[in-house]
Design a protein around this motif. Structure first.
Motif, mmCIF file in Angstrom:
data_model
loop_
_atom_site.group_PDB
_atom_site.id
_atom_site.type_symbol
_atom_site.label_atom_id
_atom_site.label_comp_id
_atom_site.label_asym_id
_atom_site.label_seq_id
_atom_site.Cartn_x
_atom_site.Cartn_y
_atom_site.Cartn_z
ATOM 1 N N UNK A 180 50.166 3.561 76.684
ATOM 2 C CA UNK A 180 51.105 4.660 76.855
ATOM 3 C C UNK A 180 50.521 6.003 76.440
ATOM 4 N N UNK A 181 49.247 5.979 76.046
ATOM 5 C CA UNK A 181 48.571 7.197 75.598
ATOM 6 C C UNK A 181 49.297 7.843 74.423
ATOM 7 N N UNK A 182 49.883 6.990 73.541
ATOM 8 C CA UNK A 182 50.533 7.481 72.334
ATOM 9 C C UNK A 182 49.530 7.513 71.192
ATOM 10 N N UNK A 183 49.850 8.284 70.177
ATOM 11 C CA UNK A 183 48.979 8.369 69.007
ATOM 12 C C UNK A 183 48.784 6.979 68.411
ATOM 13 N N UNK A 184 47.562 6.666 68.040
ATOM 14 C CA UNK A 184 47.251 5.318 67.559
ATOM 15 C C UNK A 184 48.003 5.001 66.270
ATOM 16 N N UNK A 185 48.516 3.777 66.150
ATOM 17 C CA UNK A 185 49.187 3.361 64.907
ATOM 18 C C UNK A 185 48.225 3.389 63.729
ATOM 19 N N UNK A 186 48.777 3.529 62.529
ATOM 20 C CA UNK A 186 47.922 3.441 61.348
ATOM 21 C C UNK A 186 48.689 2.853 60.178
ATOM 22 N N UNK A 187 47.919 2.371 59.203
ATOM 23 C CA UNK A 187 48.448 1.614 58.071
ATOM 24 C C UNK A 187 48.150 2.351 56.777
ATOM 25 N N UNK A 188 49.092 2.333 55.861
ATOM 26 C CA UNK A 188 48.866 2.783 54.482
ATOM 27 C C UNK A 188 49.062 1.580 53.565
ATOM 28 N N UNK A 189 48.202 1.459 52.579
ATOM 29 C CA UNK A 189 48.395 0.459 51.528
ATOM 30 C C UNK A 189 48.675 1.218 50.233
ATOM 31 N N UNK A 190 49.826 0.987 49.650
ATOM 32 C CA UNK A 190 50.207 1.683 48.426
ATOM 33 C C UNK A 190 50.164 0.729 47.248
ATOM 34 N N UNK A 191 50.031 1.310 46.052
ATOM 35 C CA UNK A 191 50.016 0.515 44.833
ATOM 36 C C UNK A 191 51.122 0.970 43.895
ATOM 37 N N UNK A 192 51.535 0.057 43.054
ATOM 38 C CA UNK A 192 52.509 0.307 41.992
ATOM 39 C C UNK A 192 53.805 0.967 42.473
ATOM 40 N N UNK A 193 54.656 0.230 43.178
ATOM 41 C CA UNK A 193 54.497 -1.173 43.570
ATOM 42 C C UNK A 193 53.651 -1.305 44.832
ATOM 43 N N UNK A 194 53.091 -2.507 45.020
ATOM 44 C CA UNK A 194 52.274 -2.759 46.201
ATOM 45 C C UNK A 194 53.153 -2.776 47.450
ATOM 46 N N UNK A 195 52.722 -2.008 48.448
ATOM 47 C CA UNK A 195 53.435 -1.967 49.724
ATOM 48 C C UNK A 195 52.425 -1.795 50.845
ATOM 49 N N UNK A 196 52.741 -2.371 51.986
ATOM 50 C CA UNK A 196 51.984 -2.128 53.202
ATOM 51 C C UNK A 196 52.913 -1.376 54.152
ATOM 52 N N UNK A 197 52.492 -0.193 54.608
ATOM 53 C CA UNK A 197 53.306 0.626 55.486
ATOM 54 C C UNK A 197 52.605 0.780 56.827
ATOM 55 N N UNK A 198 53.373 0.637 57.887
ATOM 56 C CA UNK A 198 52.846 0.717 59.252
ATOM 57 C C UNK A 198 53.618 1.808 59.992
ATOM 58 N N UNK A 199 52.871 2.754 60.575
ATOM 59 C CA UNK A 199 53.470 3.882 61.285
ATOM 60 C C UNK A 199 53.064 3.838 62.757
ATOM 61 N N UNK A 200 54.048 3.958 63.651
ATOM 62 C CA UNK A 200 53.787 4.039 65.081
ATOM 63 C C UNK A 200 54.594 5.191 65.657
ATOM 64 N N UNK A 201 53.908 6.131 66.287
ATOM 65 C CA UNK A 201 54.565 7.301 66.864
ATOM 66 C C UNK A 201 54.481 7.236 68.379
#
Length: 633
Positions: A396-417
């Motif tokens: 779809x020629x959309x901006x590529x998804x990307x991931x953040x890994x956070x600490x304290x507390x541990x979280x995995x975040x996924x962003x898709x625009x």
């Protein structure tokens, strides 16, 4: 890849203005091998890896050389390898010869050590013999000792033969299963697998086959499992202390049309439905897919209603359900707002981001849950989910998804625009900013420049998930674009960011624009890869726009905010107005559009020492989630 001395010198070229960060640490080495190295080794290995440079030490925001000699470096190397073989120093040696280099720099010598990310079965990497007292992880600017529960979760992730979702719950019965959820699941199962032998089983036998109920052959214990109750259970059974008392799935559509609305739609445990994982899946996935453009294609005389983007959203959502550490702090969160999807789940990634996007390796923290979704079709144990997600967005020629890994507390975040990567207005702005016809550039160059404009900067690793090019080819392309004056580099090695030049700066780089070759630079595959130490997907938070209302500022502050250059006193004045509520350093960096290291090393410490600003975590200055605000009376 082993780096040459020339490549390392390129990395260190602008190092005097660089501060330590989550993937870089400087250590002094004049008094002997630094004892704090082992804590940093543990922290890097348990997070995303990093680079340790011995022989340079950060003092008051500037790097000073220890003037180490070749003899000093030789002794430091002996101490390093000796320590790696000593269990009293560190429990696992992750290094090979290619990870340790020496280099002459500014008439002195440096020892450069690349610490890789440890695999999930190697963690925890710890100093000394006691993992509960010697395990560290890396935050934004320092090493942090892990808590006992952090270490226990690492041990659990290292041994996936005894996963938490297989745990047998005491005192649970078939009465804790929501019959309607099980009926709906079996209906979908029969559609997906109409001839399956399980279709004729009674409900209890069917649950046993799925792993919702099991018998431990060793102990003889039997009962419903965490996976079974989580997937099909009643709300009060799931949140029982024996099961998962903190389970709280939450979906919000935050696209609103008035300032008084917080969201248009929300799904959460409000008592009107049995809030199990399967019901959350049934209710939320159709809403998420409804925001996508409807496909219209015909195959074998049948209309295709599921586009690659629909598949991508399904993959992300199923990943959200089967990969969390449900024992960790946090909840499943799904948000849609103004064309952007946000997914967050508790825990850490069991593979690197690179492995996830490239696929080929399937490691799941909750294999029983994965099996339950797999029997419906949405999940598969092929490690291909990341590739499907990227393909769905790329088509779809959309901006590529990307991931953040956070600490304290541990979280995995996924962003898709769903924002188009190269919109006409973006090309128009690039043409204006760079004094060229952006329409005539190659698609690769357009993509890089569009990302640099819309996300403020790009990195080599970010582009690897957007372009179909090898890292060294992207490095060559970026270097040639810098020579053309279309980009400027900021940083070095794995931390290098590439930005558009400031307004008008292109004329200072190119003396005669009419003589510049505006075609896309060719990819030179023979160019050395100076970025082979680059980071994973750019995780700096300034690539996500925060909401900041400038109308809350005074007239003077609004004028200052729009100036390109500020004195330190002017910047302090501006921060005093911005920090009326808690702000992270990433917030301040984005709002002020100023260098993070300058704020961290000079401006913020000065305001704190004056008693004007306060830290949220006052006793832990380098806390990874540190925030600042005007000191309260």
């Amino acid at each position: 890849m082993t780096l040459s001395d020339k490549q390392l010198l390129q990395i260190l070229e602008n190092i005097q203005d660089v501060a330590e960060n989550e993937e870089l640490e400087f250590k002094g080495g004049k008094g002997g091998f630094p004892g704090s190295f082992w804590e940093t080794y543990s922290a890097f290995a348990n997070t995303n890896g990093g680079l340790v440079i011995i022989g340079l030490k950060e003092r008051k925001g500037k790097l000073q050389s220890d003037n180490l000699t070749a003899a000093d470096i030789d002794q430091l190397q002996k101490d390093l390898w000796s320590g790696l073989a000593n269990k009293n120093k560190i429990n696992v040696n992750l290094l090979n010869n290619a990870d340790v280099r020496t280099l002459e720099f500014d008439d002195s010598c440096l020892l450069i050590i690349k610490v890789p990310r440890a695999s999930r079965d190697q963690r925890p990497i710890h100093t000394g013999l006691d993992p509960y007292n010697g395990t560290y992880r890396r935050g934004y600017e320092g090493d942090f000792k892990c808590t006992r529960s952090d270490v226990q979760r690492m041990f659990a992730d290292a041994d996936l033969t005894r996963t938490n979702d297989k745990r047998i719950l005491k005192g649970f019965s078939i009465d804790d299963i929501d019959k309607e959820s099980l009926r709906q699941y079996r209906q979908l199962f029969n559609i997906a697998k109409p001839d399956h032998v399980w279709s004729t089983l009674d409900d209890f036998s069917f649950l046993k086959q799925l792993g919702a109920y099991r018998r431990d052959r060793g102990s003889g214990e039997e009962g419903f499992t965490v996976a079974g109750i989580l997937m099909f259970g009643k709300s009060d059974a799931i949140t029982d202390d024996e099961c998962l008392p903190n389970f709280f799935p939450d979906y919000r559509n935050e696209t609103t049309f008035s300032d008084t609305e917080r969201w248009m739609d929300r799904i959460y445990p409000d008592g009107t439905w049995e809030a199990n994982l399967f019901q959350f899946y049934l209710r939320t996935l159709p809403r998420l897919q409804s925001f996508l453009p409807k496909p219209f294609s015909i195959k074998d005389n049948q209309r295709i209603d599921q586009s690659p983007a629909h598949v991508a959203i399904r993959e992300v959502f199923v990943n959200l359900c089967v990969h969390p550490d449900y024992k960790a702090e946090g909840s499943l969160t799904v948000v849609f707002k103004n064309g952007t999807y946000f997914f967050s789940n508790p825990g850490t990634m069991l593979v690197s981001q690179e492995q996830f996007f490239e696929g080929g390796e399937s490691i799941c923290r909750n294999p029983t849950l994965q099996k339950m979704f797999m029997m419906l079709g949405p999940a598969e144990k092929a490690g291909s989910g990341g590739a499907k997600i990227m393909e769905g967005w790329r088509k779809n020629n959309w901006k590529a998804p990307f991931i953040f890994e956070r600490t304290r507390p541990d979280k995995v975040e996924f962003w898709l625009s769903m924002q188009s990567l190269i919109q006409p207005e973006v090309l128009d702005e690039l043409s204006r900013r760079l004094n060229l016809d952006a329409d005539k550039l190659s698609s690769q160059v357009q993509t890089i420049l569009a990302l640099a404009l819309t996300e403020k900067h790009v990195t080599n690793e970010r582009l690897r998930f957007v372009l179909r090019l090898h890292k060294s080819d992207i490095t060559s392309l970026l270097q040639q674009m810098c020579k053309q004056g279309w980009l400027v580099s900021d940083g070095y090695g794995r931390g290098t960011k590439y930005r558009l030049p400031s307004e008008g700066a292109i004329d200072n780089v190119v003396s005669n624009n009419n003589n510049v070759d505006r075609s896309a630079p060719n990819v030179d595959r023979s160019t050395p890869n100076v970025d082979s130490l680059e980071s994973n997907v750019d995780s700096s938070e300034d690539s996500i726009n925060i909401i900041f209302d400038e109308s809350a500022l005074s007239d003077e502050a609004r004028v200052l905010l729009n100036r390109k250059r500020l004195s330190q006193s002017q910047m302090e004045t501006l921060i005093c107005e911005i920090a009326y509520e808690w702000r992270t350093i990433q917030d301040l960096t984005q709002i002020l559009r100023k260098d993070k290291s300058y704020l961290r090393n000079h401006v913020l410490p000065n305001l704190i020492s004056k008693g004007i600003l306060e830290r949220e975590y006052a006793s832990i200055p380098n806390h990874p989630n540190q925030r600042y605000r005007i000191k309260q009376a």
